[in-house]
Design a protein around this motif. Structure first.
Motif, PDB file in Angstrom:
ATOM      1  N   ALA A 279     -22.598 -74.540 -43.768  1.00  0.00           N
ATOM      2  CA  ALA A 279     -21.949 -75.665 -43.097  1.00  0.00           C
ATOM      3  C   ALA A 279     -21.250 -76.496 -44.178  1.00  0.00           C
ATOM      4  CB  ALA A 279     -22.970 -76.509 -42.361  1.00  0.00           C
TER       5      ALA A 279
ATOM      6  N   SER B  46     -19.304 -76.186 -38.980  1.00  0.00           N
ATOM      7  CA  SER B  46     -20.523 -75.389 -39.017  1.00  0.00           C
ATOM      8  C   SER B  46     -20.292 -74.020 -38.394  1.00  0.00           C
ATOM      9  CB  SER B  46     -21.648 -76.112 -38.290  1.00  0.00           C
ATOM     10  OG  SER B  46     -21.268 -76.423 -36.978  1.00  0.00           O
TER      11      SER B  46
ATOM     12  N   PHE C 296     -25.516 -72.638 -36.962  1.00  0.00           N
ATOM     13  CA  PHE C 296     -25.884 -74.042 -37.099  1.00  0.00           C
ATOM     14  C   PHE C 296     -25.714 -74.746 -35.765  1.00  0.00           C
ATOM     15  CE2 PHE C 296     -25.465 -73.246 -41.536  1.00  0.00           C
ATOM     16  CZ  PHE C 296     -26.182 -74.225 -42.185  1.00  0.00           C
TER      17      PHE C 296
END
Length: 117
Positions: A67, A109, A113
């Motif tokens: 991320a 992300s 995530f």
């Protein structure tokens, strides 16, 4: 031609040898291993790009399943817009997301995530 046609014999799936009833079956299954999801580390990388060419480094981090938090304060408006557009394309390709955290701060992300507000 009183003999019955056997497809298994025809395709070589069955042998003409008598079966040994005492023999153990051979296990020809090979297990496929995959990474244990618990051992995969999740990283968040913070970038404060100074020009548009930094977008390549950011995209590589996303492609590596990291991320990325991006602070766009040091970019002019036109470069910041281009960077967000490019990263939207990268995120679309990898099924990721982009969320605004503040006026000039975004979090990008990958799909593994989850960002909640």
């Amino acid at each position: 031609m009183s003999e019955k046609f056997n497809f298994a014999n025809f395709f070589g799936m069955e042998s003409d040898k008598p079966k040994n009833e005492d023999a153990k079956p051979v296990n020809n299954v090979v297990p496929l291993t995959r990474k244990d999801l618990a051992t995969v580390s999740s990283n968040i990388v913070v970038f404060e790009p100074t020009n548009y060419t930094d977008v390549d480094t950011i995209a590589e981090k996303l492609l590596d399943d990291n991320a990325v938090i991006i602070k766009l304060d040091k970019l002019d408006i036109k470069s910041a817009e281009r960077m967000v557009d490019f990263l939207n394309g990268v995120l679309f390709a990898i099924h990721g997301n982009i969320n605004r955290l503040d006026k000039n701060i975004f979090i990008c992300s990958p799909k593994n995530f989850k960002v909640t507000k």
